[in-house]
Design a protein around this motif. Structure first.
Motif, short mmCIF file in Angstrom:
data_model
loop_
_atom_site.label_atom_id
_atom_site.label_comp_id
_atom_site.label_asym_id
_atom_site.label_seq_id
_atom_site.Cartn_x
_atom_site.Cartn_y
_atom_site.Cartn_z
N GLN A 1 -38.98 -11.63 27.24
CA GLN A 1 -40.31 -11.45 27.84
C GLN A 1 -40.45 -12.41 29.01
N THR A 2 -41.18 -11.98 30.04
CA THR A 2 -41.50 -12.84 31.18
C THR A 2 -43.01 -12.83 31.35
N SER A 3 -43.59 -14.02 31.49
CA SER A 3 -45.05 -14.15 31.61
C SER A 3 -45.39 -15.07 32.78
N LEU A 4 -46.61 -14.92 33.29
CA LEU A 4 -47.07 -15.73 34.41
C LEU A 4 -48.38 -16.41 34.05
N SER A 5 -48.47 -17.70 34.32
CA SER A 5 -49.69 -18.48 34.14
C SER A 5 -50.23 -18.83 35.52
N ARG A 6 -51.43 -18.34 35.86
CA ARG A 6 -52.05 -18.63 37.14
C ARG A 6 -53.07 -19.74 36.93
N ASN A 7 -53.05 -20.72 37.82
CA ASN A 7 -53.89 -21.91 37.66
C ASN A 7 -54.52 -22.27 39.00
N PRO A 8 -55.77 -21.83 39.24
CA PRO A 8 -56.40 -22.08 40.54
C PRO A 8 -56.68 -23.56 40.83
N ALA A 9 -56.94 -24.36 39.79
CA ALA A 9 -57.38 -25.74 40.01
C ALA A 9 -56.26 -26.75 39.76
N ALA A 10 -56.19 -27.75 40.63
CA ALA A 10 -55.33 -28.90 40.36
C ALA A 10 -55.91 -29.64 39.16
N GLY A 11 -55.06 -30.26 38.36
CA GLY A 11 -55.53 -30.99 37.19
C GLY A 11 -55.75 -30.11 35.97
N THR A 12 -55.28 -28.87 36.01
CA THR A 12 -55.37 -28.00 34.84
C THR A 12 -54.28 -28.37 33.85
N LEU A 13 -54.66 -28.60 32.61
CA LEU A 13 -53.69 -28.91 31.57
C LEU A 13 -53.61 -27.75 30.60
N ARG A 14 -52.39 -27.31 30.33
CA ARG A 14 -52.13 -26.29 29.32
C ARG A 14 -51.15 -26.88 28.33
N GLY A 15 -51.49 -26.78 27.04
CA GLY A 15 -50.57 -27.26 26.01
C GLY A 15 -51.20 -28.36 25.20
N LEU A 16 -50.42 -28.80 24.32
CA LEU A 16 -49.00 -28.63 24.08
C LEU A 16 -48.80 -27.53 23.04
N HIS A 17 -48.09 -26.47 23.41
CA HIS A 17 -47.98 -25.26 22.59
C HIS A 17 -46.57 -25.08 22.03
N TYR A 18 -46.51 -24.39 20.91
CA TYR A 18 -45.24 -23.93 20.35
C TYR A 18 -45.53 -22.83 19.34
N GLN A 19 -44.50 -22.14 18.93
CA GLN A 19 -44.59 -21.12 17.88
C GLN A 19 -43.70 -21.61 16.73
N PRO A 20 -44.25 -21.83 15.54
CA PRO A 20 -43.41 -22.28 14.43
C PRO A 20 -42.53 -21.16 13.88
N THR A 21 -41.54 -21.56 13.12
CA THR A 21 -40.66 -20.61 12.42
C THR A 21 -41.52 -19.73 11.54
N PRO A 22 -41.29 -18.47 11.41
CA PRO A 22 -40.13 -17.70 11.85
C PRO A 22 -40.28 -17.08 13.23
N HIS A 23 -41.29 -17.46 13.98
CA HIS A 23 -41.53 -16.88 15.31
C HIS A 23 -41.27 -17.89 16.43
N ALA A 24 -40.44 -18.87 16.14
CA ALA A 24 -40.15 -19.93 17.11
C ALA A 24 -39.56 -19.33 18.39
N GLU A 25 -39.92 -19.94 19.51
CA GLU A 25 -39.51 -19.44 20.82
C GLU A 25 -38.68 -20.48 21.58
N THR A 26 -37.80 -19.99 22.40
CA THR A 26 -37.16 -20.76 23.46
C THR A 26 -37.80 -20.30 24.75
N LYS A 27 -38.08 -21.26 25.66
CA LYS A 27 -38.75 -20.92 26.92
C LYS A 27 -37.97 -21.51 28.08
N LEU A 28 -37.92 -20.77 29.16
CA LEU A 28 -37.44 -21.27 30.44
C LEU A 28 -38.65 -21.21 31.36
#
Length: 176
Positions: free
Chosen positions: A46-73
């Motif tokens: 899957q490929t996704s896009l996060s758009r962030n209009p404002a400087a200083g926007t914080l997203r996270g800290l996120h993860y998916q636990p097992t059994p749906h754990a993800e690797t991200k680039l």
């Protein structure tokens, strides 16, 4: 591509090696064979896009636990981010440690974040777009997170967030 290991096993900065001429530049950003040869097999689902209009926007800290754990680039395709990975793997020698790197459209770097590692970023300029390649595909309803300012991690963010979602601000303290 160059694969630069960080102090956290499996968290890797991926640097393109552009070929330039009078027209500009061309660089390979992902190749499953090159990733596997470097010891980091990764084929995005899957490929996704996060758009962030404002400087200083914080997203996270996120993860998916097992059994749906993800690797991200993750890479910034417009603007700049301070990108953070926190090791939540209990058996890891770097459990609860973090690493960060600046990703920008200019440097074209990416951060490979393996399963069991939480991810977050702070935008460093307005109009920043962040591209995620994810494997396996995201499974709604299985999200998890840890607080961006949790003292268990002591992340040295470049500044406090100007904008953060109530969900991200409200994650509880991390417990092993």
């Amino acid at each position: 591509m160059r694969f630069v290991e960080t102090e956290i096993p499996g968290v890797v900065v991926v640097e393109p090696e552009p070929r330039s001429d009078e027209r500009g530049a061309f660089a390979r950003l992902h190749c499953p064979e090159e990733f596997a040869a470097a010891g980091h097999p990764f084929t995005p689902a899957q490929t996704s896009l996060s758009r962030n209009p404002a400087a200083g926007t914080l997203r996270g800290l996120h993860y998916q636990p097992t059994p749906h754990a993800e690797t991200k680039l993750v890479r910034a395709v417009r603007g700049r981010i301070f990108d953070v990975a926190v090791d939540l793997r209990p058996d890891s020698p770097t459990h609860r440690r973090w690493t960060a790197t600046e990703l920008s459209a200019e440097n074209a770097r990416a951060l490979l974040i393996p399963e069991g590692v939480a991810h977050g970023f702070l935008t460093l300029e307005p109009d920043t777009d962040v591209l995620y390649q994810i494997s396996p595909a995201y499974r709604a309803g299985h999200e998890a997170g840890v607080r961006w300012d949790d003292p268990a991690f002591a992340i040295r963010w470049p500044s406090a967030p100007a904008l953060i979602s109530p969900r991200d601000a409200g994650y509880p303290d991390y417990r092993d």
